[in-house]
Design a protein around this motif. Structure first.
Motif, PDB file in Angstrom:
ATOM      1  N   THR A 237       0.846  -1.184   0.000  1.00 20.85           N
ATOM      2  CA  THR A 237       0.000   0.000   0.000  1.00 20.85           C
ATOM      3  C   THR A 237       0.885   1.239   0.000  1.00 20.85           C
ATOM      4  OG1 THR A 237      -1.690   1.262   1.215  1.00 20.85           O
ATOM      5  CG2 THR A 237      -0.152  -0.037   2.526  1.00 20.85           C
ATOM      6  N   TRP A 238       0.324   2.343  -0.540  1.00 19.90           N
ATOM      7  CA  TRP A 238       1.006   3.635  -0.478  1.00 19.90           C
ATOM      8  C   TRP A 238       0.529   4.440   0.724  1.00 19.90           C
ATOM      9  CZ3 TRP A 238       4.802   2.752  -3.379  1.00 19.90           C
ATOM     10  CH2 TRP A 238       4.704   2.291  -4.686  1.00 19.90           C
ATOM     11  N   ASN A 239      -0.471   3.936   1.409  1.00 19.68           N
ATOM     12  CA  ASN A 239      -1.095   4.664   2.509  1.00 19.68           C
ATOM     13  C   ASN A 239      -0.230   4.566   3.773  1.00 19.68           C
ATOM     14  OD1 ASN A 239      -2.733   5.477   4.719  1.00 19.68           O
ATOM     15  ND2 ASN A 239      -4.579   4.996   3.558  1.00 19.68           N
ATOM     16  N   TYR A 297       5.772  -3.485  -5.129  1.00 11.47           N
ATOM     17  CA  TYR A 297       4.408  -2.960  -5.173  1.00 11.47           C
ATOM     18  C   TYR A 297       4.299  -1.842  -6.199  1.00 11.47           C
ATOM     19  CZ  TYR A 297      -0.049  -0.980  -3.656  1.00 11.47           C
ATOM     20  OH  TYR A 297      -1.343  -0.521  -3.610  1.00 11.47           O
ATOM     21  N   GLU A 298       3.327  -1.944  -7.064  1.00 10.62           N
ATOM     22  CA  GLU A 298       3.060  -0.923  -8.081  1.00 10.62           C
ATOM     23  C   GLU A 298       1.549  -0.769  -8.241  1.00 10.62           C
ATOM     24  OE1 GLU A 298       5.136   0.957  -9.620  1.00 10.62           O
ATOM     25  OE2 GLU A 298       7.092   0.010  -9.356  1.00 10.62           O
ATOM     26  N   THR A 299       1.117   0.419  -8.599  1.00 10.94           N
ATOM     27  CA  THR A 299      -0.274   0.630  -8.988  1.00 10.94           C
ATOM     28  C   THR A 299      -0.284   1.412 -10.297  1.00 10.94           C
ATOM     29  OG1 THR A 299      -0.336   2.620  -7.607  1.00 10.94           O
ATOM     30  CG2 THR A 299      -1.242   0.604  -6.663  1.00 10.94           C
ATOM     31  N   GLU A 300      -1.409   1.336 -10.976  1.00 11.19           N
ATOM     32  CA  GLU A 300      -1.525   2.003 -12.277  1.00 11.19           C
ATOM     33  C   GLU A 300      -1.466   3.513 -12.059  1.00 11.19           C
ATOM     34  OE1 GLU A 300      -3.795   0.320 -16.166  1.00 11.19           O
ATOM     35  OE2 GLU A 300      -4.982   0.709 -14.386  1.00 11.19           O
ATOM     36  N   ALA A 301      -0.516   4.158 -12.719  1.00 13.30           N
ATOM     37  CA  ALA A 301      -0.355   5.600 -12.516  1.00 13.30           C
ATOM     38  C   ALA A 301       0.016   6.281 -13.822  1.00 13.30           C
ATOM     39  CB  ALA A 301       0.713   5.860 -11.461  1.00 13.30           C
ATOM     40  N   THR A 302      -0.936   6.999 -14.384  1.00 13.77           N
ATOM     41  CA  THR A 302      -0.667   7.814 -15.572  1.00 13.77           C
ATOM     42  C   THR A 302       0.094   9.071 -15.142  1.00 13.77           C
ATOM     43  OG1 THR A 302      -2.746   9.010 -15.318  1.00 13.77           O
ATOM     44  CG2 THR A 302      -2.781   6.997 -16.676  1.00 13.77           C
ATOM     45  N   ASP A 354      -3.640   4.004  -4.150  1.00 13.23           N
ATOM     46  CA  ASP A 354      -3.741   2.536  -4.149  1.00 13.23           C
ATOM     47  C   ASP A 354      -4.807   2.033  -5.108  1.00 13.23           C
ATOM     48  OD1 ASP A 354      -1.729   1.893  -2.325  1.00 13.23           O
ATOM     49  OD2 ASP A 354      -3.049   2.117  -0.592  1.00 13.23           O
ATOM     50  N   ARG A 355      -5.545   2.979  -5.684  1.00 13.24           N
ATOM     51  CA  ARG A 355      -6.633   2.670  -6.627  1.00 13.24           C
ATOM     52  C   ARG A 355      -7.749   1.864  -5.966  1.00 13.24           C
ATOM     53  NH1 ARG A 355      -6.651   6.071 -10.936  1.00 13.24           N
ATOM     54  NH2 ARG A 355      -4.728   6.046 -12.106  1.00 13.24           N
ATOM     55  N   LYS A 356      -8.010   2.166  -4.691  1.00 15.76           N
ATOM     56  CA  LYS A 356      -9.103   1.513  -3.983  1.00 15.76           C
ATOM     57  C   LYS A 356     -10.431   2.159  -4.389  1.00 15.76           C
ATOM     58  CE  LYS A 356      -6.464  -1.162  -1.473  1.00 15.76           C
ATOM     59  NZ  LYS A 356      -6.432  -2.633  -1.684  1.00 15.76           N
ATOM     60  N   ASN A 357     -11.468   1.319  -4.546  1.00 13.94           N
ATOM     61  CA  ASN A 357     -12.758   1.825  -5.003  1.00 13.94           C
ATOM     62  C   ASN A 357     -13.402   2.788  -4.013  1.00 13.94           C
ATOM     63  OD1 ASN A 357     -12.661   0.371  -7.407  1.00 13.94           O
ATOM     64  ND2 ASN A 357     -13.569  -1.459  -6.476  1.00 13.94           N
ATOM     65  N   TYR A 358     -13.143   2.570  -2.706  1.00 13.28           N
ATOM     66  CA  TYR A 358     -13.791   3.420  -1.709  1.00 13.28           C
ATOM     67  C   TYR A 358     -13.075   4.758  -1.523  1.00 13.28           C
ATOM     68  CZ  TYR A 358     -10.149   1.783   1.550  1.00 13.28           C
ATOM     69  OH  TYR A 358      -8.961   1.494   2.161  1.00 13.28           O
ATOM     70  N   ALA A 359     -11.935   4.968  -2.188  1.00 16.77           N
ATOM     71  CA  ALA A 359     -11.166   6.208  -2.030  1.00 16.77           C
ATOM     72  C   ALA A 359     -11.995   7.430  -2.425  1.00 16.77           C
ATOM     73  CB  ALA A 359      -9.893   6.149  -2.862  1.00 16.77           C
ATOM     74  N   TYR A 407     -12.979  12.074 -11.145  1.00 16.09           N
ATOM     75  CA  TYR A 407     -12.345  11.807 -12.440  1.00 16.09           C
ATOM     76  C   TYR A 407     -11.446  10.580 -12.377  1.00 16.09           C
ATOM     77  CZ  TYR A 407      -9.349  12.183 -16.506  1.00 16.09           C
ATOM     78  OH  TYR A 407      -8.655  11.894 -17.660  1.00 16.09           O
ATOM     79  N   PHE A 408     -10.544  10.532 -11.411  1.00 17.83           N
ATOM     80  CA  PHE A 408      -9.574   9.450 -11.376  1.00 17.83           C
ATOM     81  C   PHE A 408     -10.170   8.130 -10.876  1.00 17.83           C
ATOM     82  CE2 PHE A 408      -6.671  13.148 -11.265  1.00 17.83           C
ATOM     83  CZ  PHE A 408      -5.905  12.820 -12.372  1.00 17.83           C
TER      84      PHE A 408
END
Length: 421
Positions: A237-239, A297-302, A354-359, A407-408
């Protein structure tokens, strides 16, 4: 605490400036040691730590003045000698505190955040704990109290000692010759942050490496063993707030789940990583067995999302700096509310990272809560009287956060999924 907060107004931009300098240096020599999301997470961790420390949110078991009053055998004046003695005493205490954090399950929780980055750079030095709410460090300063080192000397030396541990978190500096036998160097500290079997739990010194050499915890960096960084149970996690409490949460779960009453008690004091046998088999936890072969650990990041995350980091830093600027003008309750808003902000955007849906819901709730607070009070903790433009920018920031979260979380994610197909 107000003096500490004012000092941070200078220290924070200074440390962030050094991190940026390292990033630029890595860019120009084409040997970059930073990854955007990891560095943002590291700097965010630093923000949470200094807010917590500035508010004094800890339970002090025993204070240094109490020890000094009852244990002092000498009465030393505040001369250069007493500052030297005090510095050595703090460093000695720091070594044993550090060793305790690496060796005991309960105390590892307060230190795991510092090792959680899978990179090694100046930013990871700022990964400091918010879970160290049990203030026991004065107990390790008993030698200083016996020698009569004044409280004001300890108060001056302690932050200097802490800040002096920043510079050696870098891969850009090699071995430093004869200094390797006196002080902790980047080479030695790379060993300390490594999870290689040859390196783990070594080089626990903070300023002087003599303690490691005296007590058998010294290990030289070996050319044939390149350090691999992180923790054996990856944070994933990045949190930074989640990272702070992952380990203690696992301990609580294991203590609850084990059928052994003895294990329920001992788990807190056993060596780091120890788990009851019945729990270990039934509830396995991911552990890195091959340090040379695992996925970081990686997450999708444009690029747009990376810049948005940087914007959030800078905005929360700006909000926090104003809190320190206004420290003496705000009540403790106001400081708690302000600190909580920044904490929730960091939790929100790092959860989005972290691209969590609840963010998205976290971001929307904290933004509308902040805008509601501004509407109700007509101000942002006195900012309007200091800078009306700054007050307007805060309002704009929270509106941007609403739009960015939506948006994100939805539009960009949908675009990325379509591209993937």
């Amino acid at each position: 605490m107000e003096t500490y907060a004012k000092a941070l107004l200078i220290a924070i931009p200074f440390f962030i400036g050094l991190v940026l300098l390292e990033i630029l240096y890595g860019y120009f020599i084409k040997n970059q040691m930073h990854k955007p999301m990891d560095t943002i997470s590291s700097l965010s961790s630093g923000l949470t730590n200094i807010i917590k420390d500035s508010l004094g949110l800890a339970v002090i078991i025993i204070s240094y003045p109490f020890l000094l009053k009852h244990l002092a055998l000498f009465n030393i004046e505040s001369t250069l000698t007493v500052y030297i003695i005090g510095f050595i005493a703090i460093d000695f205490a720091g070594y044993w505190n550090h060793r305790l954090s690496h060796k005991v399950n309960f105390f590892w929780n307060q230190h795991v955040i510092h090792h959680s980055s899978e990179e090694f750079n100046l930013a990871c030095a700022l990964r400091q704990s918010v879970s160290n709410i049990l203030g026991y460090f004065p107990l390790l300063l008993i030698p200083a109290a016996i020698m009569g080192v004044p409280e004001n000397v300890i108060n001056i030396i302690a932050p200097i000692h802490l800040f002096a541990q920043f510079w050696y978190h870098t891969k850009h500096i090699g071995k430093m010759g004869w200094l390797e036998y006196i002080i902790v160097t980047p080479s030695q500290h790379r060993v300390h942050h490594a999870i290689n079997p040859e390196y783990i739990d070594k080089n626990l010194g903070q300023i002087f490496c003599i303690w490691d050499r005296m007590f058998g915890t010294f290990q030289e960096e070996l050319k044939e063993v390149p350090p691999v960084y992180g923790i054996l149970k990856p944070a994933k996690t990045w949190n930074p707030i989640l990272i702070n409490f992952q380990h203690i949460w696992r301990l609580m779960q294991d203590a609850w789940r084990t059928s052994s009453w003895k294990a329920k008690f001992l788990i807190w004091f056993m060596p780091t990583g120890w788990r009851p046998e019945d729990v270990k088999e039934k509830y396995p936890v991911q552990v890195i067995n091959d340090v040379y072969n695992f996925d970081k650990y990686e997450t999708e990041a444009t690029k747009a999302f990376i810049w948005y995350s940087i914007f959030q980091l800078l905005s929360c830093t700006g909000l926090m700096l104003f809190m320190f600027y206004s420290f003496g003008n705000l009540s403790f309750n106001e400081l708690l509310i302000y600190g909580a808003m920044v904490f929730i902000g960091i939790y929100g955007y790092s959860t989005l990272m972290d691209r969590k849906n609840y963010a998205v819901w976290l971001e929307l709730i904290r933004s509308f809560a902040a805008l509601g607070f501004i509407y109700y009070t007509g101000d942002w903790f006195g900012l309007k009287s200091v800078s009306y433009i700054g007050f307007i920018l805060v309002i704009i920031y929270f509106f941007i956060t609403v739009l960015g979260a939506i948006y994100f979380s939805y539009f960009e994610k949908k675009q990325l999924s379509q591209i993937a197909v």
